[in-house]
Design a protein around this motif. Structure first.
Motif, PDB file in Angstrom:
ATOM      1  N   THR A   1     -18.218 -75.143   8.021  1.00  0.00           N
ATOM      2  CA  THR A   1     -18.722 -73.637   8.264  1.00  0.00           C
ATOM      3  C   THR A   1     -17.395 -72.892   9.029  1.00  0.00           C
ATOM      4  OG1 THR A   1     -21.040 -74.251   8.595  1.00  0.00           O
ATOM      5  CG2 THR A   1     -20.550 -71.909   9.147  1.00  0.00           C
ATOM      6  N   MET A   2     -16.994 -71.843   8.302  1.00  0.00           N
ATOM      7  CA  MET A   2     -16.174 -70.990   8.890  1.00  0.00           C
ATOM      8  C   MET A   2     -16.177 -69.552   8.662  1.00  0.00           C
ATOM      9  SD  MET A   2     -12.923 -72.194   6.223  1.00  0.00           S
ATOM     10  CE  MET A   2     -11.686 -71.394   7.030  1.00  0.00           C
ATOM     11  N   ARG A   3     -15.566 -68.539   9.484  1.00  0.00           N
ATOM     12  CA  ARG A   3     -15.622 -67.175   9.176  1.00  0.00           C
ATOM     13  C   ARG A   3     -14.037 -66.552   9.215  1.00  0.00           C
ATOM     14  NH1 ARG A   3     -19.536 -62.933  10.177  1.00  0.00           N
ATOM     15  NH2 ARG A   3     -18.597 -60.994  11.017  1.00  0.00           N
ATOM     16  N   VAL A   4     -14.069 -66.034   8.291  1.00  0.00           N
ATOM     17  CA  VAL A   4     -12.624 -65.268   8.129  1.00  0.00           C
ATOM     18  C   VAL A   4     -12.500 -63.615   8.268  1.00  0.00           C
ATOM     19  CG1 VAL A   4     -10.262 -65.494   7.216  1.00  0.00           C
ATOM     20  CG2 VAL A   4     -11.702 -67.351   7.358  1.00  0.00           C
ATOM     21  N   GLN A   5     -11.986 -62.824   9.078  1.00  0.00           N
ATOM     22  CA  GLN A   5     -11.824 -61.520   8.831  1.00  0.00           C
ATOM     23  C   GLN A   5     -10.775 -61.080   7.796  1.00  0.00           C
ATOM     24  OE1 GLN A   5     -11.082 -59.354  12.225  1.00  0.00           O
ATOM     25  NE2 GLN A   5     -12.475 -57.835  11.674  1.00  0.00           N
ATOM     26  N   VAL A   6     -11.140 -60.333   6.869  1.00  0.00           N
ATOM     27  CA  VAL A   6     -10.298 -60.017   5.591  1.00  0.00           C
ATOM     28  C   VAL A   6     -10.182 -58.275   5.717  1.00  0.00           C
ATOM     29  CG1 VAL A   6     -10.380 -62.077   4.712  1.00  0.00           C
ATOM     30  CG2 VAL A   6     -11.857 -60.358   3.872  1.00  0.00           C
ATOM     31  N   ASP A   7      -9.233 -57.819   5.219  1.00  0.00           N
ATOM     32  CA  ASP A   7      -9.263 -56.554   4.606  1.00  0.00           C
ATOM     33  C   ASP A   7      -9.814 -56.054   3.606  1.00  0.00           C
ATOM     34  OD1 ASP A   7      -7.355 -56.239   6.912  1.00  0.00           O
ATOM     35  OD2 ASP A   7      -5.598 -56.328   5.601  1.00  0.00           O
TER      36      ASP A   7
ATOM     37  N   ALA B   1     -24.687 -89.869  -3.401  1.00  0.00           N
ATOM     38  CA  ALA B   1     -23.236 -89.896  -4.081  1.00  0.00           C
ATOM     39  C   ALA B   1     -22.796 -88.375  -4.500  1.00  0.00           C
ATOM     40  CB  ALA B   1     -23.727 -90.686  -5.550  1.00  0.00           C
ATOM     41  N   ASP B   2     -23.562 -87.441  -4.346  1.00  0.00           N
ATOM     42  CA  ASP B   2     -23.261 -86.191  -4.783  1.00  0.00           C
ATOM     43  C   ASP B   2     -22.703 -85.538  -3.380  1.00  0.00           C
ATOM     44  OD1 ASP B   2     -23.313 -83.645  -6.345  1.00  0.00           O
ATOM     45  OD2 ASP B   2     -24.537 -83.050  -4.445  1.00  0.00           O
ATOM     46  N   LEU B   3     -23.408 -85.907  -2.370  1.00  0.00           N
ATOM     47  CA  LEU B   3     -23.063 -85.248  -0.984  1.00  0.00           C
ATOM     48  C   LEU B   3     -21.631 -85.888  -0.741  1.00  0.00           C
ATOM     49  CD1 LEU B   3     -26.479 -85.225   0.581  1.00  0.00           C
ATOM     50  CD2 LEU B   3     -25.208 -83.271  -0.106  1.00  0.00           C
ATOM     51  N   THR B   4     -21.497 -87.297  -0.959  1.00  0.00           N
ATOM     52  CA  THR B   4     -20.225 -87.955  -0.343  1.00  0.00           C
ATOM     53  C   THR B   4     -19.023 -87.557  -1.480  1.00  0.00           C
ATOM     54  OG1 THR B   4     -20.921 -90.006  -1.671  1.00  0.00           O
ATOM     55  CG2 THR B   4     -21.353 -89.898   0.734  1.00  0.00           C
ATOM     56  N   ALA B   5     -19.346 -87.254  -2.608  1.00  0.00           N
ATOM     57  CA  ALA B   5     -18.092 -86.899  -3.631  1.00  0.00           C
ATOM     58  C   ALA B   5     -17.859 -85.496  -3.479  1.00  0.00           C
ATOM     59  CB  ALA B   5     -18.615 -87.168  -4.981  1.00  0.00           C
ATOM     60  N   LEU B   6     -18.835 -84.646  -3.288  1.00  0.00           N
ATOM     61  CA  LEU B   6     -18.508 -83.200  -3.187  1.00  0.00           C
ATOM     62  C   LEU B   6     -19.044 -82.706  -1.818  1.00  0.00           C
ATOM     63  CD1 LEU B   6     -19.791 -81.774  -6.745  1.00  0.00           C
ATOM     64  CD2 LEU B   6     -17.311 -82.401  -5.793  1.00  0.00           C
ATOM     65  N   SER B   7     -17.936 -82.025  -1.012  1.00  0.00           N
ATOM     66  CA  SER B   7     -18.153 -81.569   0.287  1.00  0.00           C
ATOM     67  C   SER B   7     -18.768 -80.316   0.065  1.00  0.00           C
ATOM     68  CB  SER B   7     -17.005 -81.662   1.092  1.00  0.00           C
ATOM     69  OG  SER B   7     -16.629 -83.190   1.303  1.00  0.00           O
ATOM     70  N   THR B   8     -19.215 -79.761   1.128  1.00  0.00           N
ATOM     71  CA  THR B   8     -19.753 -78.381   1.247  1.00  0.00           C
ATOM     72  C   THR B   8     -19.164 -77.576   2.425  1.00  0.00           C
ATOM     73  OG1 THR B   8     -22.157 -79.052   0.480  1.00  0.00           O
ATOM     74  CG2 THR B   8     -22.084 -76.960   1.516  1.00  0.00           C
ATOM     75  N   ILE B   9     -18.462 -76.480   1.962  1.00  0.00           N
ATOM     76  CA  ILE B   9     -17.962 -75.573   2.735  1.00  0.00           C
ATOM     77  C   ILE B   9     -18.600 -74.222   2.755  1.00  0.00           C
ATOM     78  CG2 ILE B   9     -15.760 -74.216   3.458  1.00  0.00           C
ATOM     79  CD1 ILE B   9     -14.514 -76.386   1.903  1.00  0.00           C
ATOM     80  N   THR B  10     -19.110 -73.728   3.877  1.00  0.00           N
ATOM     81  CA  THR B  10     -19.923 -72.376   4.072  1.00  0.00           C
ATOM     82  C   THR B  10     -18.788 -71.272   4.463  1.00  0.00           C
ATOM     83  OG1 THR B  10     -22.098 -73.289   4.174  1.00  0.00           O
ATOM     84  CG2 THR B  10     -21.970 -70.957   4.436  1.00  0.00           C
ATOM     85  N   VAL B  11     -18.373 -70.325   3.712  1.00  0.00           N
ATOM     86  CA  VAL B  11     -17.591 -69.442   4.102  1.00  0.00           C
ATOM     87  C   VAL B  11     -18.155 -68.047   4.321  1.00  0.00           C
ATOM     88  CG1 VAL B  11     -15.070 -68.294   3.572  1.00  0.00           C
ATOM     89  CG2 VAL B  11     -15.580 -70.804   2.992  1.00  0.00           C
ATOM     90  N   ALA B  12     -17.763 -67.426   5.558  1.00  0.00           N
ATOM     91  CA  ALA B  12     -18.294 -66.017   5.570  1.00  0.00           C
ATOM     92  C   ALA B  12     -16.995 -65.133   5.536  1.00  0.00           C
ATOM     93  CB  ALA B  12     -18.998 -65.921   6.891  1.00  0.00           C
ATOM     94  N   LEU B  13     -16.804 -64.325   4.757  1.00  0.00           N
ATOM     95  CA  LEU B  13     -15.618 -63.223   4.739  1.00  0.00           C
ATOM     96  C   LEU B  13     -16.040 -62.117   5.097  1.00  0.00           C
ATOM     97  CD1 LEU B  13     -13.966 -64.219   1.145  1.00  0.00           C
ATOM     98  CD2 LEU B  13     -13.578 -64.993   3.483  1.00  0.00           C
ATOM     99  N   ALA B  14     -15.593 -61.448   6.420  1.00  0.00           N
ATOM    100  CA  ALA B  14     -16.015 -60.192   7.056  1.00  0.00           C
ATOM    101  C   ALA B  14     -14.839 -59.233   6.740  1.00  0.00           C
ATOM    102  CB  ALA B  14     -16.422 -60.585   8.154  1.00  0.00           C
ATOM    103  N   GLY B  15     -15.537 -57.930   6.769  1.00  0.00           N
ATOM    104  CA  GLY B  15     -14.521 -56.783   6.617  1.00  0.00           C
ATOM    105  C   GLY B  15     -14.165 -56.526   7.839  1.00  0.00           C
ATOM    106  N   PRO B  16     -13.110 -55.588   7.938  1.00  0.00           N
ATOM    107  CA  PRO B  16     -12.345 -55.107   9.470  1.00  0.00           C
ATOM    108  C   PRO B  16     -13.602 -54.476  10.358  1.00  0.00           C
ATOM    109  CG  PRO B  16     -11.146 -54.202   7.648  1.00  0.00           C
ATOM    110  CD  PRO B  16     -12.470 -54.645   7.096  1.00  0.00           C
ATOM    111  N   ALA B  17     -14.624 -53.832   9.801  1.00  0.00           N
ATOM    112  CA  ALA B  17     -15.581 -53.353  10.805  1.00  0.00           C
ATOM    113  C   ALA B  17     -16.807 -54.143  10.985  1.00  0.00           C
ATOM    114  CB  ALA B  17     -16.030 -52.003  10.368  1.00  0.00           C
ATOM    115  N   ALA B  18     -16.970 -55.340  10.404  1.00  0.00           N
ATOM    116  CA  ALA B  18     -18.078 -56.406  10.526  1.00  0.00           C
ATOM    117  C   ALA B  18     -17.916 -56.668  11.944  1.00  0.00           C
ATOM    118  CB  ALA B  18     -18.050 -57.251   9.683  1.00  0.00           C
TER     119      ALA B  18
END
Length: 318
Positions: free
Chosen positions: A88-94, A221-238
């Motif tokens: 799980t990650m959060r990234v602030q972008v323009d 097998a599905d969970l081990t073969a494919l990893s899950t990444i939850t990404v939150a892309l936030a604007g400058p004023a979020a």
């Protein structure tokens, strides 16, 4: 006779001396040979046991050491274990939309896909939440590429080792398949209706259990073969952090003041909306009320009528 005895005794003495000397010489030679042999053996053993001067380990010893040390030990290599990776990650972008497209492209290039896409607002406080499914072997690389899309605010990586559960499922599936095959053989040899119905019910239960175990195995097998990444892309004023719950007198005072200000704002807003109507209808109504009140207080214009004089009562005669 005396001379002959003395001569014989001298010869015997010389022979004994020579024999003793020969025996001593042989013993000395034997001891010398043993010492030399032991020295050679010791030096040869020391050469064999001493490591090379450059510190390298012989190939035979290096190849045989792991086998001797790991004989009978379980295989603990990471590539042989079943591990579920989640991040799980959060990234602030323009630009949220542009960053979302780039994150999707990163997952696609890695051989994955987008499992979910949720976006809120389109202004500077916009937020896009993406659920990316990528191969486990490229999990770390995808995370690093997404972190470079903007300013990373937080990251959380979790792993779950399900090797034992996978091995247990494999064993249970093998055993259940054997039970299903046994039930099918018995069903093929059934001779009565009662046995046929009973065996069919038993076979159905065993097949259902087998299907459930195989479904669990496919899920792992599905969970081990494919990893899950939850990404939150936030604007400058979020908003970057959630407000923590606080208690206390000052917190209550601030909350009450905020509620008062909000209430007064709402009240003034309503008053501002009603003011034109009050001016349009209230002023004429107030003038009318004033006129009516003045009329009630003014004196009567008609003169009052005088009452007739009283008539004297008739007096009776004497």
């Amino acid at each position: 006779m005396t001379t002959m005895g003395a001569g014989m005794d001298g010869q015997v003495g010389r022979r004994r001396g020579a024999l003793l000397a020969a025996t001593a010489l042989a013993a000395a030679l034997a001891l010398t040979g043993c010492g030399a042999g032991d020295s050679g053996a010791d030096s040869a053993g020391a050469k064999a046991e001493a490591p090379p001067a450059n510190g390298e380990v012989p190939r035979d010893a290096a190849a045989g050491a792991p086998e001797a040390a790991g004989a009978g030990a379980p295989d603990l290599r990471v590539d042989q274990r079943a591990i579920i990776y989640t991040g799980t990650m959060r990234v602030q972008v323009d630009d949220v939309d542009s960053a979302a497209r780039e994150a999707t492209a990163v997952a696609t290039r890695a051989g994955g896909f987008v499992g979910g896409d949720q976006r809120r607002s389109a202004d500077a406080d916009a937020v896009a939440e993406l659920v990316l499914r990528v191969p486990a072997a490229k999990f770390t690389g995808v995370v690093e590429e997404i972190a470079k899309l903007g300013r990373q605010q937080n990251r959380e990586i979790n792993t779950q080792d399900v090797t034992e559960e996978t091995v247990d499922l494999d064993a249970r599936i093998t055993s259940q398949r054997a039970r299903v095959d046994s039930a099918r053989r018995l069903l093929a040899r059934a001779t009565s209706i009662t046995d046929l119905v009973s065996l069919e019910n038993e076979l159905g239960r065993r097949e259902a259990d087998l299907a459930s175990l195989e479904a669990k195995k496919r899920r792992l097998a599905d969970l081990t073969a494919l990893s899950t990444i939850t990404v939150a892309l936030a604007g400058p004023a979020a908003k970057t952090t959630e407000e923590k719950a606080e208690t206390g007198f000052l917190v209550g005072l601030r909350g009450g003041w905020k509620a008062f200000v909000v209430s007064m704002t709402v009240l003034l807003t309503v008053l501002g909306a009603l003011l034109p109507w009050l001016v349009a209808f209230g002023v004429p109504l107030a003038v009318l009320l004033v006129v009516l009140r003045r009329r009630r207080r003014s004196p009567a214009l008609v003169a009052p009528v005088s009452a007739p004089p009283p008539v004297p009562a008739a007096r009776s005669g004497p």
